[in-house]
Design a protein around this motif. Structure first.
Motif, PDB file in Angstrom:
ATOM      1  N   LYS A  63      -8.634   9.658  -3.475  1.00  0.00           N
ATOM      2  CA  LYS A  63      -8.587  11.075  -3.069  1.00  0.00           C
ATOM      3  C   LYS A  63      -7.696  11.308  -1.852  1.00  0.00           C
ATOM      4  O   LYS A  63      -7.249  12.427  -1.619  1.00  0.00           O
ATOM      5  N   ASN A  64      -7.405  10.234  -1.102  1.00  0.00           N
ATOM      6  CA  ASN A  64      -6.507  10.344   0.051  1.00  0.00           C
ATOM      7  C   ASN A  64      -5.055  10.033  -0.308  1.00  0.00           C
ATOM      8  O   ASN A  64      -4.198  10.008   0.563  1.00  0.00           O
ATOM      9  N   GLY A  65      -4.799   9.767  -1.585  1.00  0.00           N
ATOM     10  CA  GLY A  65      -3.446   9.494  -2.040  1.00  0.00           C
ATOM     11  C   GLY A  65      -3.004   8.061  -1.828  1.00  0.00           C
ATOM     12  O   GLY A  65      -1.816   7.761  -1.898  1.00  0.00           O
ATOM     13  N   ILE A  66      -3.940   7.143  -1.598  1.00  0.00           N
ATOM     14  CA  ILE A  66      -3.600   5.748  -1.342  1.00  0.00           C
ATOM     15  C   ILE A  66      -3.819   4.913  -2.598  1.00  0.00           C
ATOM     16  O   ILE A  66      -4.845   5.034  -3.264  1.00  0.00           O
ATOM     17  N   ALA A  67      -2.827   4.081  -2.889  1.00  0.00           N
ATOM     18  CA  ALA A  67      -2.923   3.165  -4.027  1.00  0.00           C
ATOM     19  C   ALA A  67      -2.336   1.817  -3.618  1.00  0.00           C
ATOM     20  O   ALA A  67      -1.357   1.750  -2.865  1.00  0.00           O
ATOM     21  N   TRP A  68      -2.937   0.745  -4.103  1.00  0.00           N
ATOM     22  CA  TRP A  68      -2.400  -0.602  -3.936  1.00  0.00           C
ATOM     23  C   TRP A  68      -1.524  -0.885  -5.129  1.00  0.00           C
ATOM     24  O   TRP A  68      -1.809  -0.435  -6.238  1.00  0.00           O
ATOM     25  N   ALA A  69      -0.445  -1.637  -4.903  1.00  0.00           N
ATOM     26  CA  ALA A  69       0.506  -1.866  -5.985  1.00  0.00           C
ATOM     27  C   ALA A  69       1.281  -3.157  -5.778  1.00  0.00           C
ATOM     28  O   ALA A  69       1.369  -3.677  -4.669  1.00  0.00           O
ATOM     29  N   TRP A  70       1.837  -3.643  -6.874  1.00  0.00           N
ATOM     30  CA  TRP A  70       2.869  -4.662  -6.825  1.00  0.00           C
ATOM     31  C   TRP A  70       4.179  -3.908  -6.912  1.00  0.00           C
ATOM     32  O   TRP A  70       4.345  -3.050  -7.788  1.00  0.00           O
ATOM     33  N   LYS A 112       0.874  -1.172   0.000  1.00  0.00           N
ATOM     34  CA  LYS A 112       0.000   0.000   0.000  1.00  0.00           C
ATOM     35  C   LYS A 112       0.911   1.222   0.000  1.00  0.00           C
ATOM     36  O   LYS A 112       1.826   1.326   0.813  1.00  0.00           O
ATOM     37  N   ILE A 113       0.657   2.126  -0.942  1.00  0.00           N
ATOM     38  CA  ILE A 113       1.462   3.338  -1.069  1.00  0.00           C
ATOM     39  C   ILE A 113       0.576   4.541  -0.760  1.00  0.00           C
ATOM     40  O   ILE A 113      -0.526   4.657  -1.284  1.00  0.00           O
ATOM     41  N   ARG A 114       1.085   5.418   0.112  1.00  0.00           N
ATOM     42  CA  ARG A 114       0.374   6.659   0.451  1.00  0.00           C
ATOM     43  C   ARG A 114       1.223   7.818  -0.072  1.00  0.00           C
ATOM     44  O   ARG A 114       2.300   8.101   0.438  1.00  0.00           O
ATOM     45  N   PHE A 115       0.711   8.468  -1.112  1.00  0.00           N
ATOM     46  CA  PHE A 115       1.443   9.556  -1.748  1.00  0.00           C
ATOM     47  C   PHE A 115       1.319  10.856  -0.963  1.00  0.00           C
ATOM     48  O   PHE A 115       0.322  11.098  -0.291  1.00  0.00           O
ATOM     49  N   SER A 116       2.350  11.680  -1.078  1.00  0.00           N
ATOM     50  CA  SER A 116       2.389  12.968  -0.383  1.00  0.00           C
ATOM     51  C   SER A 116       1.289  13.884  -0.904  1.00  0.00           C
ATOM     52  O   SER A 116       1.199  14.126  -2.110  1.00  0.00           O
TER      53      SER A 116
END
Length: 99
Positions: free
Chosen positions: A52-59, A8-12
């Motif tokens: 909208k909160n800057g969260i994305a799931w990723a490999w 899980k990535i939380r972008f600035s």
């Protein structure tokens, strides 16, 4: 073959105008007792653009097989940078987003 890890990535929020929508390459600052280790080059394949909160799931995968990701406690957050800019924080997970 590189090992792909679920994350899980939380972008600035400050960089919302330039959040990636499909891929991210960055330097991962993995906590390690060896001070001269890293940062580690990594690539993330986003499942969807960040919400909208800057969260994305990723490999994610690391370019070096020596990256010490296996020693991280589950869900321990680490920084992702590009140059001197903090672009996101990342957490590794086991399983999938539905588990």
């Amino acid at each position: 073959m590189k090992q792909k890890l679920f994350a899980k990535i939380r972008f600035s929020p400050k960089l919302q105008d330039i959040w990636p929508t499909a891929f991210l390459t960055a330097e991962a600052h993995l906590p390690n007792n060896n001070e001269d280790a890293g940062p580690w080059s990594m690539r993330a394949e986003l499942w969807n653009p960040p919400n909208k909160n800057g969260i994305a799931w990723a490999w994610i995968s690391f370019l070096s097989p020596k990256a010490p990701f296996a020693t991280l406690p589950p869900r321990k957050s680490f920084k992702l940078t590009r140059g001197r800019s903090l672009v996101a924080s990342c957490q590794l997970y086991s399983g999938s987003p539905t588990s």
